[in-house]
Design an enzyme around this catalytic site. Structure first.
Site, mmCIF file in Angstrom:
data_model
loop_
_atom_site.group_PDB
_atom_site.id
_atom_site.type_symbol
_atom_site.label_atom_id
_atom_site.label_comp_id
_atom_site.label_asym_id
_atom_site.label_seq_id
_atom_site.Cartn_x
_atom_site.Cartn_y
_atom_site.Cartn_z
ATOM 1 N N ARG A 173 0.840 -1.211 0.000
ATOM 2 C CA ARG A 173 0.000 0.000 0.000
ATOM 3 C C ARG A 173 0.873 1.260 0.000
ATOM 4 O O ARG A 173 0.591 2.222 0.692
ATOM 5 C CB ARG A 173 -0.958 0.011 1.198
ATOM 6 C CG ARG A 173 -1.868 -1.168 1.311
ATOM 7 C CD ARG A 173 -2.847 -1.276 0.131
ATOM 8 N NE ARG A 173 -3.667 -2.472 0.315
ATOM 9 C CZ ARG A 173 -3.350 -3.668 -0.144
ATOM 10 N NH1 ARG A 173 -2.216 -3.830 -0.812
ATOM 11 N NH2 ARG A 173 -4.133 -4.702 0.043
ATOM 12 N N SER A 249 -11.059 0.171 3.457
ATOM 13 C CA SER A 249 -10.205 -0.229 4.580
ATOM 14 C C SER A 249 -9.414 0.976 5.075
ATOM 15 O O SER A 249 -8.657 1.575 4.314
ATOM 16 C CB SER A 249 -9.243 -1.340 4.150
ATOM 17 O OG SER A 249 -9.953 -2.483 3.740
ATOM 18 N N GLU A 345 -4.466 3.994 6.035
ATOM 19 C CA GLU A 345 -4.247 4.003 4.589
ATOM 20 C C GLU A 345 -4.512 5.376 3.971
ATOM 21 O O GLU A 345 -3.734 5.836 3.139
ATOM 22 C CB GLU A 345 -5.128 2.947 3.907
ATOM 23 C CG GLU A 345 -4.660 1.518 4.118
ATOM 24 C CD GLU A 345 -5.313 0.551 3.143
ATOM 25 O OE1 GLU A 345 -5.742 1.008 2.062
ATOM 26 O OE2 GLU A 345 -5.399 -0.640 3.453
#
Length: 349
Positions: A173, A249, A345
């Site tokens: 990520r 998420s 994130e």
């Protein structure tokens, strides 16, 4: 004779509301916004006296951002479109998409044109241009697996550059564009290499269970079967941002070393984990959050989703401060109970 249109001309929208441009639905305002439909508009920014001195934020689908305040600068809404096969050889298709293309629509288009590979990444929100920044991933596949190259414009100079995978420095990520290159570039086009020999990725139990529920044996699954299964799973697990504001998420799944994992497993034998290369271990952030009792809990107008603890939601009227306060409270509890750090994130602006 009329002059041809100037592709570099930028129309500024003053005091532009941003709630419709971020999937959390957080109410914030940009000093200016501008819809960018051609790469030349990004390239000309540094020469535009109206905006060259202002802070600039490139925004795609707004699915990976939390606005904590109004933005005193210009928000550049990336709407560069286009999908095409740039070339093919005996082994693969090379497919390019504009940075403003919707990611899910692009994945569906590749399947419709007989070029599978990206189906595990179906229904991930956002745009093609945002996908490399985050190195999006789901159900055993990361975007970098099929990435070939991208074209980005350096905002300060207007210079276009091509980046291969090595220059992008993809991580979990993560990428160059989320670290050293953050805020410096606008990604205008991305090219993917899709092998002509399809390799199904069915390592996640959720996917095989969904296929089984549809009466499809894993060894008989087609790319469309996998695509449909992933879409069904995501729709069942994750709230629709149009109905309940969220950024998918919110936390990365933490990766820890073997020694830390052994110590954790000694205290928490049922901890959910996935072995990683180099002896590291990935933990399920959603499981950690759920074990701390956060699923369904609220803080202000922000809440943890009642079906997926990894998703924070806007119950209506939440501010960026509400979301961050909830995230920090969760991080504190997970740290105290498990000794594990959770990393968000989304980017906070």
């Amino acid at each position: 004779m009329p002059m041809p249109p100037d592709d570099s001309a930028l129309s500024l929208l003053p005091d532009h509301p941003l709630a419709a441009h971020n999937t959390f639905g957080i109410d914030a305002t940009a000093r200016f916004a501008a819809r960018v439909t051609h790469a030349a508009q990004f390239a000309a920014l540094h020469r535009d006296p109206r905006v060259a001195h202002l802070s600039q934020l490139v925004l795609g689908g707004g699915s990976n951002v939390v606005f904590t305040r109004d933005f005193d600068g210009v928000v550049l809404l990336d709407e560069i479109a286009g999908r095409r096969v740039v070339r093919e050889d005996d082994d693969a298709w090379y497919v390019e998409a504009g940075g403003g293309e919707t990611w899910h629509a692009f994945v569906a288009w590749t399947l419709e044109h007989g070029m599978p590979g990206l189906e595990n990444l179906a229904l991930i929100p956002g745009t093609v241009g945002a996908a490399p920044i985050q190195n999006i991933g789901a159900y055993g596949l990361e975007m970098k697996t099929y990435f070939d190259s991208l074209v980005a414009v350096e905002l300060a100079t207007g210079r276009s550059e091509r980046f291969d995978a090595a220059r992008c420095a993809f991580g979990y990520r993560d990428s160059f564009f989320k670290r050293e290159g953050r805020g410096r570039f606008a990604i205008v086009a991305v090219t993917f290499r899709l092998p002509k020999r399809w390799t199904p990725r069915l390592g996640y139990a959720d996917v095989t269970r969904e296929l089984d529920a549809r009466g499809i044996a894993p060894d008989a699954a087609t790319p469309r079967d996998v695509f449909d299964a992933v879409v069904a799973i995501r729709r069942a697990k994750l709230p629709d941002p149009l109905e309940l504001g969220n950024a998918g998420s919110f936390f990365k799944n933490p990766v820890i070393d073997a020694a830390q994992f052994d110590a954790l497993r000694a205290r928490v034998p049922d901890v959910v984990s996935y072995p990683q290369p180099g002896g590291q271990v990935k933990l399920a952030a959603g499981w950690l959050i759920d074990r701390c009792g956060w699923k369904g809990r609220t803080l202000g107008a922000a809440a943890v989703h009642d079906r997926q603890a990894l998703v924070l939601v806007n119950r209506g009227g939440a501010t960026g401060a509400d979301v961050l306060a909830l995230a920090r409270a969760i991080q504190d509890d997970v740290r105290k109970q498990f000794g594990v750090e959770l990393e968000p994130e989304p980017v906070c602006v």
